[in-house]
Scaffold this motif. Sequence first.
Motif, short mmCIF file in Angstrom:
data_model
loop_
_atom_site.label_atom_id
_atom_site.label_comp_id
_atom_site.label_asym_id
_atom_site.label_seq_id
_atom_site.Cartn_x
_atom_site.Cartn_y
_atom_site.Cartn_z
N HIS A 188 -3.59 14.92 2.29
CA HIS A 188 -2.59 14.79 1.23
C HIS A 188 -2.09 13.36 1.12
N GLY A 189 -1.60 12.82 2.23
CA GLY A 189 -1.18 11.42 2.26
C GLY A 189 0.30 11.18 2.07
N THR A 204 -2.34 10.87 -4.30
CA THR A 204 -1.87 10.01 -5.39
C THR A 204 -1.24 8.72 -4.90
N ALA A 205 -1.28 8.47 -3.61
CA ALA A 205 -0.78 7.21 -3.08
C ALA A 205 -1.95 6.28 -2.79
N GLU A 250 1.39 4.67 1.42
CA GLU A 250 1.94 6.00 1.70
C GLU A 250 3.35 5.93 2.27
N ALA A 251 3.60 4.98 3.16
CA ALA A 251 4.93 4.88 3.77
C ALA A 251 5.98 4.51 2.73
N ALA A 257 -1.95 2.01 9.30
CA ALA A 257 -3.04 2.95 9.55
C ALA A 257 -3.24 3.85 8.33
N PRO A 258 -4.45 4.37 8.13
CA PRO A 258 -4.68 5.26 6.98
C PRO A 258 -4.03 6.62 7.19
N ALA A 259 -3.80 7.31 6.09
CA ALA A 259 -3.28 8.68 6.16
C ALA A 259 -4.33 9.59 6.78
N THR A 260 -3.87 10.52 7.61
CA THR A 260 -4.76 11.44 8.32
C THR A 260 -4.14 12.83 8.33
#
Length: 560
Positions: A131-132, A154-155, A160-161, A176-179
Amino acid sequence: MADGWTVPGFTHERELGDGAAGRVVLAVDDMTSTKVAIRYLAGALRADEAFMARFRASSRTLSQLEDPNVADLYDFIEAPDGAAVVMQYVDGVALRRVLAAQGPTGPLAALSMLGGTLLGLAAAHALDVVHGAVRPSAILIDGDGNASLTDFGTAASGTEAQLAPAYAAPELWDGAPATTATDLYAAAAVFFECLTGHPPFAGRNMARLHREAAIPVEEVPGPLRELIGQGLAKDPEQRPKSAADFLGALEEAAVSAYGPSWEAQGRGRLTELSVQAAQQPEPPKSKPSRSSGRHQVIATGEGPPRASRGRRLVGGVAALAVVAAIAGGVVYLNSSDGDATPPTPSPAQSSTPQPSLPPGGVAPAPLAARITQATGQAPGARFVYRRTGCCGAPAAAQGSFDLVQGAEPSYSMTMSGSGKVRKRAQAVVVGDRVFLRAGKKWRPAAGGRGYPALAEQVRRGSSVSAVTTLLNAAASLSESGGIYRGEAPVAKLSQAPGPGALYAEMAGATGVQEISFALKLDGSGRPAKLWLRAGPAKGRNQIITTSYSGWGRKAIKAPR
C-alpha cells in the motif's frame, strides 16, 4: 479532473476529495448508470516516469484482486491530457471522518477495523502489492461496518513519510522503500488512534519521534498493549512477519479479552459510528498538503448500507445494477451482478410432519446445501488460516485453494508451524501429493510427518468440507447479526472423512466432547470467516480461524 480532461463515458456528480495524489470525483457510468469513484492523478505524479511505471504495474495487479476488504480497481486510463483510476464507489465514510466526528472508537470497533485492514493488506501482499501509505483517509467504513482499503500505491517513492507522517514507519524517514512491514506499522498506528483518539506520535520532529520515542503502550487497554508494541516496533524485524501473522495475534488477543463474539460486536459498533458520522455535516475541506495524511476520501456521508461488491463495468468496467432509495436523507445502494444468492423460498406447506429444528432455531442441512451449491459455482478462494492453543497446535498459512470434483481440494500456500516446521515454507498440495519449494525448484515431499502433515492439517481445517461437516453434525445452531453459531459433538464429527480426523485430534488433545464454531457467509452464500474452538474460552483449548476471499476458479496444478 486533470487540466480539464475527463474520462470519457462518465458523468461527474460531485467532488469527493482532493490531495497530493489528485482529485477524486463521484461519477456515473453513462452506459450502466453505475456509480464509481474516479481519481485524476496529479500532474506531479504523471510527470514522474518511475512512479507511473510502478503504478501501471500495480494497477494491472490490483484490477485482478477481488477482496471484500479492498475497494475494487476497475480501470487505469491514460491519455495525452491526463491519467485516471476508475474505482469502486464505496457507500460509506472514511475512517478519518469517523474519528473526527466521534473520537476514539472503543476497543471492539478498533479491533474490527484493524482486522478488516489486515485482511485487505494480506490479500494485496499475497500479490506483491504494497500500500505504502495506510492512514485513516484510506480506510473506508461502509454501512455494514466493513473496512475497505483504497489508495494503493499513490505515493511517489520516497514521499510516503511526507504523505502520511503520523503513520510512517521509522525506516521510511530514512529513505527506505515502502514494504509489508511499513504497511503493518501504519495499520498499528491507525489502530492506536482508534483506541486513543490521536496517533501514537505527534510533534514538530516526526522523524525523530518515530525513530526514538518510546511506544506509548500505556495509553491503550492492557490486553491490547502487546499488539501495539509489536506493530509499532522500531525494528521492522520485530514486527509481525506478515499481515496474516498480525491478524492471528489480533484474534487471539481479542478472543482472550472480549470473548468469541468480539467481531460481531465490533462490527456493530463500527457500523453505529459510521452512520453517526455520516449524519453529521461534512467537515470543511482543508487545502491539500503532502504532509497532512488526510488527502483523499472515496466515500460519501450518505450512509448505509452497501451490498455485494460489483465485479466489472461494461466497456472497461463490468455491469452492475444499482438501485437507490432515499429515506430520511440517507441513500441506500443495492447492487446485483448475477452472482448474488436468490431469496430463500418459503417452505411448501405439507401435512407431513416436519423435522424439528435444533436448539437455536436454524436448520443446518439447508445451510450446508446452500454453501455447497454456492461454492460449486465459484470453486476456489484465497484463505488465511491460523491455529492457536495448547498441545503443539500453533500453525499459520495463507494462499489459495481450488475445489476438485470428486477429490480433495488442491492448495497453493505458504505455511509455518512449531518445532521442526517453524520455518515458513511454500507448498502445493494436489490429491495426495505435497510439493515443497526448495530454492527455485519444487520437490515432492515424502512421508506423513513434518511439512506434509502440516499441509494436510491446513487443508482439513480450512476446506469447504470443514464448514459443511460442522453444520451437518451440529447439535445446535443459531444466527445473530449475520453470524451463525453452533456446537457439534465430536462423536459425530469424527465419523466424517477428511476434517473429521482433525476434529477428533483437537478433541483428544483438549479432552472435550463438543466443538464450538461460528460462521459468517458472504452475500453469495460462500464462507467468509470460520472460527472454531475445542475447549473452554480460557484454559486448555485449540482455536482455528480461517478467512476466505476472492472466490472463483484458481486452477492449481502440480508443479513440474
